[in-house]
Design a protein around this motif. Structure first.
Motif, PDB file in Angstrom:
ATOM      1  N   ILE A   1       0.858  -1.186   0.000  1.00 58.37           N
ATOM      2  CA  ILE A   1       0.000   0.000   0.000  1.00 58.37           C
ATOM      3  C   ILE A   1       0.895   1.238   0.000  1.00 58.37           C
ATOM      4  O   ILE A   1       1.918   1.268   0.689  1.00 58.37           O
ATOM      5  N   LEU A   2       0.510   2.251  -0.777  1.00 54.59           N
ATOM      6  CA  LEU A   2       1.213   3.532  -0.772  1.00 54.59           C
ATOM      7  C   LEU A   2       0.210   4.632  -0.456  1.00 54.59           C
ATOM      8  O   LEU A   2      -0.843   4.731  -1.077  1.00 54.59           O
ATOM      9  N   ILE A   3       0.555   5.449   0.536  1.00 56.44           N
ATOM     10  CA  ILE A   3      -0.267   6.602   0.920  1.00 56.44           C
ATOM     11  C   ILE A   3       0.550   7.844   0.634  1.00 56.44           C
ATOM     12  O   ILE A   3       1.696   7.958   1.075  1.00 56.44           O
ATOM     13  N   ALA A   4       0.013   8.793  -0.128  1.00 57.57           N
ATOM     14  CA  ALA A   4       0.756   9.995  -0.511  1.00 57.57           C
ATOM     15  C   ALA A   4      -0.048  11.239  -0.191  1.00 57.57           C
ATOM     16  O   ALA A   4      -1.268  11.266  -0.355  1.00 57.57           O
ATOM     17  N   SER A   5       0.657  12.279   0.254  1.00 62.35           N
ATOM     18  CA  SER A   5       0.041  13.548   0.595  1.00 62.35           C
ATOM     19  C   SER A   5       0.892  14.673   0.015  1.00 62.35           C
ATOM     20  O   SER A   5       2.006  14.438  -0.466  1.00 62.35           O
ATOM     21  N   ASP A   6       0.370  15.913   0.079  1.00 60.58           N
ATOM     22  CA  ASP A   6       1.157  17.043  -0.385  1.00 60.58           C
ATOM     23  C   ASP A   6       2.013  17.632   0.730  1.00 60.58           C
ATOM     24  O   ASP A   6       2.798  18.538   0.489  1.00 60.58           O
ATOM     25  N   ALA A   7       1.866  17.127   1.953  1.00 67.53           N
ATOM     26  CA  ALA A   7       2.652  17.613   3.084  1.00 67.53           C
ATOM     27  C   ALA A   7       3.105  16.414   3.907  1.00 67.53           C
ATOM     28  O   ALA A   7       2.594  15.295   3.745  1.00 67.53           O
TER      29      ALA A   7
ATOM     30  N   PRO B   1      -5.607   5.298   0.182  1.00 69.90           N
ATOM     31  CA  PRO B   1      -4.541   4.293   0.098  1.00 69.90           C
ATOM     32  C   PRO B   1      -4.498   3.664  -1.294  1.00 69.90           C
ATOM     33  O   PRO B   1      -5.509   3.165  -1.785  1.00 69.90           O
ATOM     34  N   GLN B   2      -3.348   3.740  -1.938  1.00 74.13           N
ATOM     35  CA  GLN B   2      -3.181   3.124  -3.250  1.00 74.13           C
ATOM     36  C   GLN B   2      -2.738   1.678  -3.056  1.00 74.13           C
ATOM     37  O   GLN B   2      -1.674   1.420  -2.472  1.00 74.13           O
ATOM     38  N   MET B   3      -3.543   0.743  -3.531  1.00 75.48           N
ATOM     39  CA  MET B   3      -3.235  -0.672  -3.359  1.00 75.48           C
ATOM     40  C   MET B   3      -2.245  -1.085  -4.440  1.00 75.48           C
ATOM     41  O   MET B   3      -2.579  -1.203  -5.622  1.00 75.48           O
ATOM     42  N   LEU B   4      -1.003  -1.314  -4.047  1.00 77.49           N
ATOM     43  CA  LEU B   4       0.060  -1.552  -5.023  1.00 77.49           C
ATOM     44  C   LEU B   4      -0.015  -2.935  -5.638  1.00 77.49           C
ATOM     45  O   LEU B   4       0.545  -3.162  -6.711  1.00 77.49           O
TER      46      LEU B   4
ATOM     47  N   ASN C   1       6.212  12.668   3.088  1.00 77.04           N
ATOM     48  CA  ASN C   1       4.834  12.941   2.663  1.00 77.04           C
ATOM     49  C   ASN C   1       4.150  11.698   2.110  1.00 77.04           C
ATOM     50  O   ASN C   1       3.060  11.772   1.547  1.00 77.04           O
ATOM     51  N   ALA C   2       4.786  10.541   2.264  1.00 82.30           N
ATOM     52  CA  ALA C   2       4.210   9.289   1.789  1.00 82.30           C
ATOM     53  C   ALA C   2       4.615   8.161   2.726  1.00 82.30           C
ATOM     54  O   ALA C   2       5.588   8.265   3.469  1.00 82.30           O
ATOM     55  N   LEU C   3       3.840   7.082   2.664  1.00 81.70           N
ATOM     56  CA  LEU C   3       4.104   5.940   3.531  1.00 81.70           C
ATOM     57  C   LEU C   3       3.913   4.658   2.748  1.00 81.70           C
ATOM     58  O   LEU C   3       2.872   4.443   2.119  1.00 81.70           O
TER      59      LEU C   3
END
Length: 430
Positions: free
Chosen positions: A100-106, A260-263, A232-234
């Motif tokens: 899973i990849l979680i991305a934000s602008d901060a 959450p982006q399911m990789l 800014n991502a996990l």
């Protein structure tokens, strides 16, 4: 099967070659090209010797080293010591699945990261930075990482190859092999990260597998230079468990503003169609785009968030072309450029009937990479006589005026696109 290749010389000599199985990648074509039989872009070959094909062109603020092909780089040498970080930690088995990849602008809240790490079924988390750089009209996904920890999330063969991560730690760029043919890398293996002649140049250190959706990887010094936050991502690994089993709890932990982006889905069939995607551009595009969220809708199209469209996209009347729909940040410079073209007597060099648009939210054909037309920051003119891969017929006086007003021209690119102009820097017409 993809090659992991390490670069050891200015002259692009590959000293190491590994065959790595099972790399998760999304090969695509250049904008407007058909993918080749292997799924990669057809036509353009990397490493051309034609100086005009270099991303370092006239007016570049940073030039390549004098006669770089004459200087081999000894093992352990850093090309740009100012961009080096500490050597990577040795590989620590086992590898971790990038689920899973979680991305934000901060930068993500440390408490949120802790909550995700404590979810039953989450085996491991890794904060990284993510952003998007625009190079020759294409948006590339760049990860900013600690090479010693990130290496565990790629394939075992690449994870255990110390030299890849030493190169990234030393300030060089790691590139997904499928990207090599479409990224405008010059003969000395340099590429400019951005659209402006003053944007930084980085040396390609290795072609190696990355986590799904990531095409380029660099160290924290490059993150600072490009303005990409380190956390800014996990990345989330569920070990031997199923990512779908923790999806709802992860979503609850991050809130409704992120997705959450399911990789595991991305590695099989592209972006997850069930969630919106977050784009965090850098450079001039960051000023004009902000945080761009969208949902894939099928057929190569995307649907940007309605709030983003309301804030950024406008329809106005401009000289010569009439009504156009573009990013509002583009409009003042576009009007200024077209007005100067009228004033200098060059208006007849632009045919409004051959204008092909500005704002068009979509992926580049055959890929999950965004065209910068998705942001309304590019326009195509005089299409019939200025097809991709040709010198084109665009009047050079028109080109010079557009460049003066902050536009890059596709006719300067390694794979030419002379109909295309895109925002490369913010200019205040005053």
């Amino acid at each position: 099967m993809v090659a992991v290749r390490i670069r050891r010389a200015w002259a692009s000599v590959a000293l190491t070659a590994l065959v790595v199985a099972g790399a998760a990648c999304q090969p695509g074509a250049r904008e407007g090209e058909d993918p080749g039989a292997d799924g990669s872009a057809s036509g353009q070959q990397p490493g051309t010797d034609d100086p005009s094909a270099s991303p370092v062109g006239d007016g570049a603020a940073t030039a390549l080293p004098d006669d770089p092909s004459a200087t081999a780089i000894p093992p352990g040498t850093t090309i740009d010591p100012a961009m080096a970080v500490d050597p990577p930690a040795p590989f620590r088995a086992p590898t971790a699945n990038p689920d899973i990849l979680i991305a934000s602008d901060a930068s993500l809240d440390p408490e949120v990261i802790t909550r995700i790490a404590e979810i039953d079924g989450v085996a491991e988390v890794l904060p990284i930075g993510v952003g998007q750089v625009v190079v020759e009209s294409r948006v590339y996904d760049l990860a900013i990482v600690d090479p010693g920890t990130y290496r565990r999330f790629v394939s075992a063969e690449a994870a255990t190859n110390d030299e890849i991560w030493e190169r990234v730690a030393g300030g060089e760029l790691g590139v997904l092999p499928a990207v090599q043919r479409r990224l405008p890398i010059n003969a000395e293996e340099f590429v400019r990260l951005g659209t402006d002649g003053e944007d930084p140049i980085i040396h390609v250190g290795a072609y190696a597998p990355q986590i799904p959706t990531i095409e380029l990887v660099a160290n924290a010094k490059w993150g600072e230079k490009l303005g990409i936050p380190e956390t800014n991502a996990l990345l989330v690994s569920t070990g031997t468990g199923t990512p779908q089993a923790v999806r709802e709890e992860v979503q609850e932990a991050i809130g409704s503003d992120l997705a959450p982006q399911m990789l595991d889905i991305a590695s099989r069939r592209g972006l997850d169609p069930d969630v919106f995607q977050t784009v965090v551009p850098v450079g001039t595009f960051a000023d004009a785009v902000g945080t761009f969220t969208y949902t894939p809708t099928g057929g190569g199209r995307i649907e940007p968030a309605a709030s983003w469209v309301r804030e950024h996209i406008v329809t106005e009347t401009v000289p010569i072309l009439g009504q156009v729909t573009c990013n509002r940040y583009l409009m003042p410079q576009l009007k200024a450029a077209l007005q100067e073209i009228v004033t200098t007597g060059l208006a007849d060099e632009i045919n409004p009937d051959e204008y092909a648009g500005c704002y068009y939210p979509r992926f580049i054909a055959g890929s999950t990479s965004l065209s910068n037309h998705s942001f309304g920051l590019a326009l195509d003119m005089n299409v019939p006589g200025n097809l991709r891969g040709t010198v084109g017929e665009m009047d050079r006086g028109v080109v010079a005026i557009f460049k003066k007003w902050g536009f890059a021209w596709g006719g300067d690119w390694s794979y030419t696109d002379p109909m295309h102009f895109e925002l490369s820097r913010i200019v205040n017409p005053g």
